[in-house]
Enzyme design. Sequence first.
Site, PDB file in Angstrom:
ATOM      1  N   PRO A 123      50.753  43.523  81.507  1.00  0.00           N
ATOM      2  CA  PRO A 123      49.342  43.483  81.163  1.00  0.00           C
ATOM      3  C   PRO A 123      48.716  44.421  80.166  1.00  0.00           C
ATOM      4  CG  PRO A 123      49.653  44.439  83.319  1.00  0.00           C
ATOM      5  CD  PRO A 123      50.957  44.304  82.671  1.00  0.00           C
ATOM      6  N   GLU A 124      49.128  44.621  79.011  1.00  0.00           N
ATOM      7  CA  GLU A 124      48.222  45.232  78.025  1.00  0.00           C
ATOM      8  C   GLU A 124      47.960  44.172  76.965  1.00  0.00           C
ATOM      9  OE1 GLU A 124      49.227  49.329  76.994  1.00  0.00           O
ATOM     10  OE2 GLU A 124      50.021  49.667  78.993  1.00  0.00           O
ATOM     11  N   LYS A 181      42.394  42.295  76.562  1.00  0.00           N
ATOM     12  CA  LYS A 181      43.149  42.147  77.799  1.00  0.00           C
ATOM     13  C   LYS A 181      42.716  40.928  78.605  1.00  0.00           C
ATOM     14  CE  LYS A 181      44.087  46.785  78.726  1.00  0.00           C
ATOM     15  NZ  LYS A 181      44.052  47.987  79.567  1.00  0.00           N
ATOM     16  N   ASN A 217      47.944  51.818  79.361  1.00  0.00           N
ATOM     17  CA  ASN A 217      48.581  53.107  79.570  1.00  0.00           C
ATOM     18  C   ASN A 217      49.785  53.364  78.666  1.00  0.00           C
ATOM     19  OD1 ASN A 217      48.414  55.580  80.832  1.00  0.00           O
ATOM     20  ND2 ASN A 217      49.882  55.017  82.422  1.00  0.00           N
TER      21      ASN A 217
END
Length: 418
Positions: free
Chosen positions: A2-3, A54, A187
């Site tokens: 998920p980025e 996103k 992140n």
Amino acid sequence: MPEGPELHLASLFVNRMCEGVVFTGPVRKSEVSKSPEVPFTCDEYRIKATSRGKEVMLTLTPMKGDDKACSRVEAGQADHCQPIMDIVFRFGMSGFFRFTAEDELPKHAHLRFYSKEQPSRVLSFVDARRFGGWQPNGAWQPGRGPCIMFDNKGFRENVLTHLSNRAFDRPICEVLLNQKYFNGIGNYLRAEILFRLNIPPFVLARKVLEGLNRSEEVFESETAINDQLIDMKTCDGTTRKNVKVEAAADLLTLCHTVPLEVVNLGGKGYDPEKADHSDFKAWLKCYYVDGMKSIRDHNGRTMWFSGDPGPMVPKDSKSPKAKKRAKKDDDDDYKGKKKVVKSHSDRIKKEKQVKQEPVPKQLKKEMDSKRRKSGHKGQLVNTTGDKNSLAARSRKSSSAETPIPQRRSGRVSRQSTQ
DNA sequence: CGTCCACGTCTAC
DNA sequence: TAGACCTGGACGG
């Protein structure tokens, strides 16, 4: 997965798999998911996907217009056709799409679209942790900024015209996760981006960003950006002298180009389950790499970096435990991946499985999350040193010097991509 | 068995 | 600025 890059790759995946596929019937939701039912059903429809930062939007388009049986699910009767349905997805920590045979539904397939063929195939939104979700008849979430990958201009403008905002009072590494301004950064990307420019993560964001050019004139040609301009990591990022060169490597530019590198790797980006994850791991220069340091930011998220942490380091910040893995996931265990099928009869009744409710919630879980955020005091961790032996490498040398990315222990011996 | 950790938001004191 | 929300893989005993 998920980025921003993973979300975009997911949209490419959907478009590739669903090209020419005709879907039918209702959209089906698992019982456990708390996301809304999708009130759409149609005899024949197609699916297309787009992404922004996103988020991913699926567009369901009925094929024959009104003459076919299109109706709202909740209305029960076929009162009227619902022409087009947009569904906006967020992936949380574990969301992704898969396209499988009907009898091979993945575990945690929370929203499903069925093809019209006889053994039907199914596009599934899979999300083990259920931090993700969707909104039927949805629009891009208001409050999220322009896409860092595909609206570079809008993205840059949005940041540079709001630098006086209090949001920029924070350390740059934390601001990079603010989706109001950096829609698509997550992140691993914040670590990789700051590492390229040697920017200490805990420096005031405004300080790093003020003075950047509004227009990024060096890159008039959008296309040139994509490929490979990114090897100029030698730029300091702190001196504003050589405008040309610096503009080419300024932070906002890398927020655009670095994610595009991941997209251009193909594969699935961050997805440890996949064989082609090895390409992605080889691409990482900082995040989770042996020899890099890590520390928890003010929100309890692990920041990977090298060199100086910068002045705004959380005092008494917690640091992740010494890394111990690094070893296992690389090397050659890629070959005999047990990732095989195992699809047997026990897999068939997926419906039931998805159904089972979480019974004993909280308690122990709370303990875990609590510990994470307010945990003990710790300090920087140099993964190289702590991993197997405290002595190991010179944690000192790596702390102040220009980082020399050490490959994670494992070799990236090419493996056939499934 | 248990603990720690994970690609991200959300909302409630 | 803490939790809450979740599952599951890696690793330790």
